[in-house]
Design a protein around this motif. Sequence first.
Motif, PDB file in Angstrom:
ATOM      1  N   SER A 180      17.207   5.652  16.913  1.00 20.81           N
ATOM      2  CA  SER A 180      18.628   5.987  16.963  1.00 20.81           C
ATOM      3  C   SER A 180      19.142   5.581  18.334  1.00 20.81           C
ATOM      4  O   SER A 180      18.770   6.182  19.341  1.00 20.81           O
ATOM      5  N   SER A 181      19.979   4.555  18.377  1.00 18.40           N
ATOM      6  CA  SER A 181      20.552   4.084  19.637  1.00 18.40           C
ATOM      7  C   SER A 181      21.872   4.809  19.868  1.00 18.40           C
ATOM      8  O   SER A 181      22.794   4.718  19.053  1.00 18.40           O
ATOM      9  N   VAL A 182      21.945   5.550  20.959  1.00 22.42           N
ATOM     10  CA  VAL A 182      23.104   6.404  21.237  1.00 22.42           C
ATOM     11  C   VAL A 182      23.993   5.744  22.284  1.00 22.42           C
ATOM     12  O   VAL A 182      23.523   5.359  23.361  1.00 22.42           O
ATOM     13  N   ASP A 183      25.269   5.624  21.973  1.00 19.59           N
ATOM     14  CA  ASP A 183      26.213   4.998  22.897  1.00 19.59           C
ATOM     15  C   ASP A 183      27.602   5.603  22.712  1.00 19.59           C
ATOM     16  O   ASP A 183      27.771   6.588  21.983  1.00 19.59           O
ATOM     17  N   LYS A 184      28.587   5.020  23.330  1.00 22.98           N
ATOM     18  CA  LYS A 184      29.996   5.385  23.148  1.00 22.98           C
ATOM     19  C   LYS A 184      30.797   4.106  22.984  1.00 22.98           C
ATOM     20  O   LYS A 184      31.746   3.817  23.700  1.00 22.98           O
ATOM     21  N   SER A 191      28.906   0.339  26.635  1.00 23.20           N
ATOM     22  CA  SER A 191      28.297   0.724  25.359  1.00 23.20           C
ATOM     23  C   SER A 191      28.405  -0.386  24.326  1.00 23.20           C
ATOM     24  O   SER A 191      27.519  -0.548  23.486  1.00 23.20           O
ATOM     25  N   HIS A 213      22.939   3.455  14.784  1.00 25.75           N
ATOM     26  CA  HIS A 213      23.755   3.667  15.974  1.00 25.75           C
ATOM     27  C   HIS A 213      24.476   5.002  15.831  1.00 25.75           C
ATOM     28  O   HIS A 213      25.064   5.293  14.780  1.00 25.75           O
ATOM     29  N   VAL A 214      24.433   5.805  16.888  1.00 26.14           N
ATOM     30  CA  VAL A 214      25.043   7.134  16.865  1.00 26.14           C
ATOM     31  C   VAL A 214      25.890   7.296  18.117  1.00 26.14           C
ATOM     32  O   VAL A 214      25.405   7.086  19.231  1.00 26.14           O
ATOM     33  N   VAL A 216      27.590   9.237  21.114  1.00 20.59           N
ATOM     34  CA  VAL A 216      26.941  10.281  21.893  1.00 20.59           C
ATOM     35  C   VAL A 216      27.438  11.677  21.527  1.00 20.59           C
ATOM     36  O   VAL A 216      26.655  12.638  21.503  1.00 20.59           O
ATOM     37  N   ALA A 219      25.743  12.563  18.381  1.00 18.01           N
ATOM     38  CA  ALA A 219      24.326  12.816  18.650  1.00 18.01           C
ATOM     39  C   ALA A 219      24.116  14.221  19.204  1.00 18.01           C
ATOM     40  O   ALA A 219      23.158  14.919  18.845  1.00 18.01           O
ATOM     41  N   ILE A 233      15.015   8.401  20.024  1.00 17.00           N
ATOM     42  CA  ILE A 233      16.379   8.232  20.523  1.00 17.00           C
ATOM     43  C   ILE A 233      16.326   7.364  21.774  1.00 17.00           C
ATOM     44  O   ILE A 233      15.542   7.636  22.687  1.00 17.00           O
ATOM     45  N   THR A 235      18.863   5.714  24.830  1.00 16.30           N
ATOM     46  CA  THR A 235      20.222   5.775  25.351  1.00 16.30           C
ATOM     47  C   THR A 235      20.243   5.501  26.845  1.00 16.30           C
ATOM     48  O   THR A 235      19.199   5.414  27.490  1.00 16.30           O
TER      49      THR A 235
END
Length: 351
Positions: A180-184, A191, A213-214, A216, A219, A233, A235
């Motif tokens: 799970s790649s966490v970004d904004k 991001s 993709h999640v 933040v 998440a 995860i 990030t």
Amino acid sequence: MATRIVTLPGDGIGPEILAPTVDLLQRFVADVEVEEHVFGGASIDAHGTALTDDVLAACKRADAVLLAAVGGPKWDTTDATKPRPEQGLLGLRKGLGLYANLRPVRPLPALYDASPLRREIIDGTDLLVVRELTGGIYFGEKTRTETTASDLCAYSVEEIERIARTAFEAARKTARHKVSSVDKANVLETSRLWRQTVVALHEAEFSDVTLEHVLVDNAAMQLISNPRSFDVIVTENLFGDILSDEAAMLTGSIGMLPSASLGRRSDPPTPGLFEPVHGSAPDIAGQGVANPLAMFLSLALLLRHGLALESEALALESAVDKALDQGLRTRDLGGTASTAEATAAVLAALG
């Protein structure tokens, strides 16, 4: 040749939890040289800086570095000209090139009732947070005037690729093979570059791993409402700092969570830094009641990732699990066990 481990007791409860951990290290690694140095607030008091050049050089020569805890209200300041203990951590990570922070989160059934979440929510949770450690807003250019301040968040493709590769490789070793790649990416350009780079690497080298993709904020909610949905995860630095501490509470206490900070794996490899994620707890320092289990589990990560001693790492982790199953509870876990009693319980479980 003897294995060389640099130890950094740091501040607060640091020396109290490090001492029994060194005893455990010597139990698992027969030919080991332990070299202790002041660090953090203690180093500010002694040398005027949280990390001296000599200590950094000693860490570079080591096979691995074991750090207990840094910081405390004594050194808190908003004056940018004054040293802070946390600057030692940032300097050590940058100086050693430690770009990947690994934080495994696995609530133990024996401690389900210590978690603020219901057991049916945390049951079966087994996740790994992979945090980028040497880029982003923590290391970007900083400005401040009387009325404004700014912190630059910057990432390169190379920085994103190497942390994403660490996460994908970790996911290949799990049962679910999921990242799970966490970004904004709906707001931040960094991001958007992050997401684009992660997708490209996934398609080129890791198509056997599931990628999602999640955002933040989502998440953060999912970690509380459905932590089982996560496997690995990955990030950036700031998001990872916040989310990994949030995830720590799934275990019932931040005093239970270890971490490993890793860098270059090529020859010669970079020595890793292994530390519990909790702070220095100055309010209980010197009382002999600190929970040493996250420190012990950080040693297990050192054995696994720093010295390639997998069976020894598993033995130590199993001993901590067994001690807890048999009723060990320190104050932060709702019990009364002292640091010495917790150590004795783990040693008894080792047999």
